[in-house]
Design an enzyme around this catalytic site. Structure first.
Site, PDB file in Angstrom:
ATOM      1  N   LYS A 158       0.820  -1.217   0.000  1.00  0.00           N
ATOM      2  CA  LYS A 158       0.000   0.000   0.000  1.00  0.00           C
ATOM      3  C   LYS A 158       0.858   1.273   0.000  1.00  0.00           C
ATOM      4  CE  LYS A 158      -4.039  -2.047   0.015  1.00  0.00           C
ATOM      5  NZ  LYS A 158      -3.794  -3.424  -0.430  1.00  0.00           N
TER       6      LYS A 158
HETATM    7  C1  PLP Z   1     -10.001  -2.734  -1.577  1.00  0.00           C
HETATM    8  C2  PLP Z   1      -9.396  -3.455  -0.407  1.00  0.00           C
HETATM    9  N1  PLP Z   1     -10.112  -3.595   0.715  1.00  0.00           N
HETATM   10  C3  PLP Z   1      -9.617  -4.222   1.794  1.00  0.00           C
HETATM   11  C4  PLP Z   1      -8.350  -4.757   1.788  1.00  0.00           C
HETATM   12  C5  PLP Z   1      -7.850  -5.469   2.987  1.00  0.00           C
HETATM   13  O1  PLP Z   1      -6.708  -4.859   3.503  1.00  0.00           O
HETATM   14  P1  PLP Z   1      -5.794  -5.633   4.562  1.00  0.00           P
HETATM   15  O2  PLP Z   1      -4.879  -6.521   3.793  1.00  0.00           O
HETATM   16  O3  PLP Z   1      -5.053  -4.540   5.269  1.00  0.00           O
HETATM   17  O4  PLP Z   1      -6.697  -6.378   5.458  1.00  0.00           O
HETATM   18  C6  PLP Z   1      -7.559  -4.630   0.644  1.00  0.00           C
HETATM   19  C7  PLP Z   1      -6.205  -5.207   0.624  1.00  0.00           C
HETATM   20  O5  PLP Z   1      -5.556  -5.388  -0.351  1.00  0.00           O
HETATM   21  C8  PLP Z   1      -8.090  -3.980  -0.491  1.00  0.00           C
HETATM   22  O6  PLP Z   1      -7.370  -3.843  -1.602  1.00  0.00           O
END
Ligand code: PLP
Length: 400
Positions: free
Chosen positions: A197
């Site tokens: 990210k």
């Molecule tokens: C659009 C979206 N929502 C939620 C998430 C979940 O993030 P995390 O990996 O921090 O749980 C991601 C992760 O890639 C994502 O791209």
């Protein structure tokens, strides 16, 4: 079974220099802060998490920020704090990461998918309107690739139908719409600090909210349901009793993670500018290719430039999956964001979702490729990506 691909000019990068997709830009300040945490003996949730929360809250201009260990946890807790009940329907986009929908399921609610606008790849407000039922209680827009959703019509619909509004800002730390910052439009804004990210902590997430009561509940839910400030129980003020006030989760962020995030956040704008440059470079270098490039950011918005996605459609003369394979043969890591949710067998079985019912998300999910767009990329890395794409599509040396 791997697909057969033929490279016209052969790779410019050697296999031992494989360009890892989404590798983050880490600098000495983060490394030293992590080392200091390790030496201090306080690795878990503590003062560095509190500082990171405060820095992030200030950057976003929000009232409250609660750090957790992923965006998935942030989405889950936001929906619990929104007090959704079994049978409540939650609207979200058909083109998102599975965790958006899994979090709805873990909160005990029912996900209802909405197709996307093919230009922005974001949830289509017209179709949101059509999908609202008497059971709809919440709306989760996802600012796909860092491009803001159309928040004016979405906020208007949420207000008119009394829907809780939870923004999935996993791609959208720097995103703005109409001068307002992503994550501050509705009840909760959920962010990811996963390794690929724009700001990273390894694994990590943050929830923004305007309500102090909600912020306190989120903190309790994120640490086993223990009474507020239970994380201080082993601190230098001596042991403090805690009381469990509800059945919570183990979703807290560690100081070790916040140590990275504090310094990453200080470079958020510099890294954004670097990604914008790379984005513009790709736009120029690919303008003559038979590809669909990302739309220009709309007026009065700020794109976070998290993903640079190209569409490899039939006019490219190569299938999307062959293209992925060919990029790997050039030793360049690529991504797919995303196969549409109805492509996945679990959701098909449980909800009867079919890709054809969400035609725009299906089409894009089957043709999209994300190219490397990290602030860590050198000019020479970017040249290698351009060379590879041009070699695969027309066997010509990189321009631009
Ligand atoms: C659009 C979206 N929502 C939620 C998430 C979940 O993030 P995390 O990996 O921090 O749980 C991601 C992760 O890639 C994502 O791209």
């Amino acid at each position: 079974m791997p697909l057969e691909v033929e490279l016209v000019l052969g790779p410019r990068r050697s296999a031992d220099r494989f360009l890892v997709f989404g590798a983050p830009a880490i600098e000495e300040a983060e490394i030293q802060e992590v080392v200091a945490s390790l030496r201090s003996g306080w690795l878990g949730t503590g003062p560095k998490v509190a500082r990171f929360e405060n820095d992030f809250r200030a950057y976003k201009g929000a009232a409250h920020a609660v750090a957790v260990n992923s965006c998935t946890a942030a989405l889950h807790l936001s929906m619990l704090a929104a007090e959704l009940e079994p049978g409540d329907e939650v609207l979200t986009t058909a083109l998102t990461f599975c965790s958006t929908v899994n979090a709805i399921l873990h909160a005990g609610a029912t996900p209802v998918l909405v197709d996307i606008d093919p230009l922005t790849m974001n949830i289509d407000p017209q179709q949101v309107r059509a999908r609202i039922s008497p059971r709809t209680r919440a709306l989760i827009p996802v600012h796909f690739a860092g491009r803001p959703c159309e928040m004016d019509p979405l906020c208007e619909l949420a207000k008119r139908h009394q829907l809780r509004l939870i923004e999935d800002c996993a791609h959208a730390i720097e995103t703005e719409y109409g001068g307002h910052k992503s994550g501050t439009f509705g009840d909760f804004g959920c962010f990811s600090f996963y390794v690929t990210k724009n700001v990273i902590t390894g694994e990590g997430g943050m929830i923004l909210t305007g309500g102090e009561k909600d912020a306190n509940r989120l903190k309790i839910l994120a640490l086993h349901g223990m009474s507020a400030d239970a994380w201080k129980r082993f601190g230098d003020e001596g042991y403090k009793h805690y009381y469990v006030v509800e059945a919570g989760f183990k979703y807290n962020m560690m100081d070790l993670q916040a140590a990275i995030g504090i310094h990453q956040l200080q470079r958020v704008e510099a890294n954004w500018r670097r990604r914008q440059q790379i984005w513009q470079r790709y736009n120029q270098a690919f303008a003559d290719l038979p590809l669909k490039l990302p739309a220009e950011p709309a007026a009065d918005t700020r794109h976070a430039f998290h993903l640079y996605t190209i569409l490899v459609e039939s006019r490219a003369g190569i299938s999307r999956d062959h293209f992925l394979e060919a990029m790997t043969a050039h030793h360049i890591g690529v991504g797919v964001h995303y196969l549409s949710l109805p492509e996945h067998p679990y959701y098909q079985k449980r909800f009867g979702w079919q890709p054809e019912d969400y035609p725009q998300a299906m089409r894009i999910g089957r043709s999209t490729v994300s190219l490397p767009l990290s602030a860590r990329l050198s000019d020479s890395d970017v040249d290698d990506v351009i060379f590879a794409v041009r070699d695969i599509l027309c066997g010509r040396r990189a321009g631009g």
